[in-house]
Every structure is written in C-alpha cells, then in structure tokens.
Design an enzyme around this catalytic site. Structure first.
Site, PDB file in Angstrom:
ATOM      1  N   CYS A 140       0.160   7.325  -9.248  1.00 52.63           N
ATOM      2  CA  CYS A 140       0.348   7.145 -10.690  1.00 52.63           C
ATOM      3  C   CYS A 140       0.178   5.676 -11.067  1.00 52.63           C
ATOM      4  O   CYS A 140       1.110   4.882 -10.941  1.00 52.63           O
ATOM      5  CB  CYS A 140       1.730   7.653 -11.099  1.00 52.63           C
ATOM      6  SG  CYS A 140       2.042   7.469 -12.857  1.00 52.63           S
ATOM      7  N   CYS A 143       2.475   4.420 -13.756  1.00 55.35           N
ATOM      8  CA  CYS A 143       3.854   4.153 -13.327  1.00 55.35           C
ATOM      9  C   CYS A 143       3.948   2.860 -12.533  1.00 55.35           C
ATOM     10  O   CYS A 143       4.884   2.088 -12.687  1.00 55.35           O
ATOM     11  CB  CYS A 143       4.381   5.260 -12.421  1.00 55.35           C
ATOM     12  SG  CYS A 143       3.850   6.881 -12.865  1.00 55.35           S
ATOM     13  N   ASP A 144       3.004   2.659 -11.637  1.00 54.05           N
ATOM     14  CA  ASP A 144       3.163   1.604 -10.631  1.00 54.05           C
ATOM     15  C   ASP A 144       2.201   0.435 -10.766  1.00 54.05           C
ATOM     16  O   ASP A 144       2.351  -0.569 -10.070  1.00 54.05           O
ATOM     17  CB  ASP A 144       3.014   2.221  -9.226  1.00 54.05           C
ATOM     18  CG  ASP A 144       4.065   3.297  -8.983  1.00 54.05           C
ATOM     19  OD1 ASP A 144       5.200   3.110  -9.462  1.00 54.05           O
ATOM     20  OD2 ASP A 144       3.750   4.304  -8.346  1.00 54.05           O
TER      21      ASP A 144
END
Ligand code: NDP
Length: 317
Positions: A140, A143-144
């Site tokens: 992701c 997300c990261d």
C-alpha cells in the site's frame, strides 16, 4: 465441556465499510446483528491514509478514523461488535452454522458475508521476511509511501493499481523503479501513459524479482532478472512495493457458496446481495473486483441488510 450453541438472527462476518453498514441497517431494523471483526478489524481501509472520496467528509478523513466512526455508529444502535474471526461454516441446512476460531458454534437465521479482499504478494521468502518485520515491504503505497520520502523505491505490477501507486510514490520519492513482468502494461492506457511520462519513474519491462535484498533489518534493494535475456541486475531501494492485485477472502465459503474462477462470490441475482444459498448474503469486495471502493462496499452492505430483513420477514420472523 463444549460451549452452548448461540443463536443469532443476523451474523455479519467482517468489519470494513460493508460489514459496518450492514450492521447499522440490521440494528436499526431490530435484527440484533452480531458482527465478527475478523483478522483485520476495520478491513483494508485501516491501511489507507486519507480517504477523500467518501461523500460527507468534505475535508477527508483517515481510513482508521473512518472505521472507528462506522463502528461507533453501528454500536449506537446496539449492534454487537465482537473481536475474533470465523474460520468454518456449514451452509448445508436451513440453519446456517458458523464457528468462531474453531471453537464456539453459532446458529444463524441469516449471514452477511463482508470478508473483503487481501493484497497479493509475490511469495518470495525474502519478501515475506521484510513484510513481517515491517522492514520495507508494503502492498500500500498510499499507506507507507510517506516513510520513503526522498528515497528510492521499487514497485512491482503493471495494472491500474501499480500505475496509480507508482505515480503516488513518484511525488514522494527520489526515484521509483517499476518492475513489469511482460513487455506491456495491463493498466488502462491513460494510467500507463501517466507513468511513462513521469520523469523519476523508470520502467523495466520483462523483469521479475528474484529476491528482495536487505541487511536483515530492512530492505536495501532487489535482485531482478530480465526474463528475455536472463540478465540479472541489483537495484538499490529502501522500499519494495507490491501492487499485483487482490485475493477475495472467501476460502471458508467455497464448499457452499458459488465463486467465480478468481474466488469472488457470485451474486445469485445481479442487482441484489443474494448468494446461491437462501439466507446468506454478500456485500463489499468479497463479491466486487470491479469497483472496490469504500462507498460501493457501504452501498452493498446496506443492500445485504435489507435483503436479509426481507428474507426474515418472508419466513415470518
Ligand atoms: P490487476 O489484476 O488488474 O493487475 C495485476 C498486475 O499485477 C498485472 O499487471 C499482473 O501482470 C501483475 N502481476 C500479477 N502477479 C504478478 C507476479 N507474480 N509478478 C509480477 N507481476 C504480477 O490488479 P489491479 O490491482 O491493478 O487492478 C484490479 C482492478 O481494479 C482492475 O480492474 C483495475 O482496472 C481496477 N483499478 C482501477 C483504478 C482506477 O481506475 N483508478 C485504480 C486501481 C485499480 P500481468 O499483466 O503480466 O498479468
């Protein structure tokens, strides 16, 4: 001594936007829903950063915050939200049986499946090692990606997700190397063209990952192979992103529920939430490989609760 069997009118499996929306509707219809959150409480949105496309949040909201709000909303109407996951079902009879982590047995008048889908990985030992220790493997980028600002990263995949994520990373990272196993993209033309036109994305076609390289604690790059020439190259990177699709979480249902050839649940009647088993309904990504959005999952969660309510009413409950 085994635990007494619990009887439930409406059991909801999964706690993404589909499951919680089903719980809100079922609770407000006096169906006393019980919701099991599953392995990843809150579902895929908990690994998402900002959600800006869910109507009603003009300033956006983080995925985890949205899931907390949805849970609160379901509990406000006395939905019984429980931790734990369902690992076995038996839908062969009139009463639908489910088991919580191999132990507690529940008999349900209706079941709403909202188990979602999970990101796929390459399956390399080195990839799994750094994934497990949080050492630089991720599925992701949204997300990261933040953790790799100014770094060099690698992304695997050639679909719309990979293109979207590569482009996202290109805005944060010094350089993004995209590994495409064929000599073409699978992504739509517009998404592929955007990636091709981005200066700090290097695309390596016909390229497969042999090993994720690292120092034991964190990723330092990847060893890749050109599957046409056989040439092996080491690429330096601190983040290794995988965007090769998703797998629906439907394995426990396969003996009873009709699945398509990629494991997604088939609707018995298009435009409804009905499965091939009366009293078992489906919502969210477990049956959706096309849209996969929080808002569509929520919409189908609503449909499943309404269909379950009608099913119970027709049975005189
Ligand atoms: P897809 O299944 O479309 O693509 C998966 C990609 O991963 C393919 O290019 C495939 O390669 C590659 N791949 C699979 N396994 C491996 C492997 N072991 N090693 C290397 N590469 C591998 O998945 P997506 O998640 O990209 O998209 C799913 C759906 O969601 C699609 O319908 C897509 O259009 C949609 N979507 C739409 C978006 C948008 O419009 N904004 C954004 C994201 C997704 P190969 O081509 O060689 O098979």
């Amino acid at each position: 001594m085994s635990e007494a069997i619990e009887k439930v009118k409406c059991l909801i499996i999964g706690s993404g936007p589909a499951g919680y929306t089903a719980a809100i509707y079922a609770a407000r219809a006096n169906m006393s829903p019980v919701l099991y959150q599953g392995m990843q409480p809150g579902g895929q949105l908990t690994t998402t950063n900002e959600v800006e496309n869910f109507p009603g949040y003009p300033e956006g909201i983080t995925g985890p915050d949205m899931m907390v709000e949805l849970q609160k909303q379901a509990e406000r109407f006395e939905a019984d939200v429980r931790t734990g996951f369902i690992d076995k079902v038996d839908f062969s009879g009139d009463v639908h049986k489910v088991w919580v982590e191999g132990g507690k047995e529940i008999h349900c008048d209706t079941v709403i499946i909202s188990t979602g889908a999970s990101a796929k990985y390459l399956g390399l030992e080195s990839e799994q090692h750094y994934l497990k220790i949080g050492g630089g493997v991720s599925a992701c980028a949204v997300c990261d990606g933040f953790f790799y600002r100014g770094h060099e990263t690698i992304i695997v995949g050639a679909g719309d997700s990979a293109c979207e994520e590569a482009h996202y990373l290109s805005k944060l990272c010094k350089k993004v190397t995209m590994l495409v196993r064929k000599d073409t993209f699978r992504a739509s033309k517009i998404m592929a063209e955007r990636v091709i036109a981005t200066e700090n994305i290097e695309i390596m076609f016909n390229t497969e990952t042999v090993e994720v390289l690292g120092d034991g604690q964190g990723v330092t790059g990847a060893k890749v192979k050109n599957n046409k020439t056989g040439e092996i190259t080491d690429i330096a990177a601190t983040g290794f992103f995988v965007a090769i699709g998703h797998k629906p979480n439907t394995d426990i249902f396969k003996d009873y529920i009709d699945l398509d050839d990629t494991g997604y649940i088939k609707y018995a009647q298009p435009g409804t939430s009905l499965t091939n088993v009366a009293g078992v309904f489906v919502s969210g990504d477990a049956a959706d490989k096309r849209y996969r959005q929080a808002i569509t999952a929520a919409g189908t969660g609503c449909m499943a609760a309404l269909d379950a309510e009608r099913y119970l009413a027709a049975k005189g409950h």
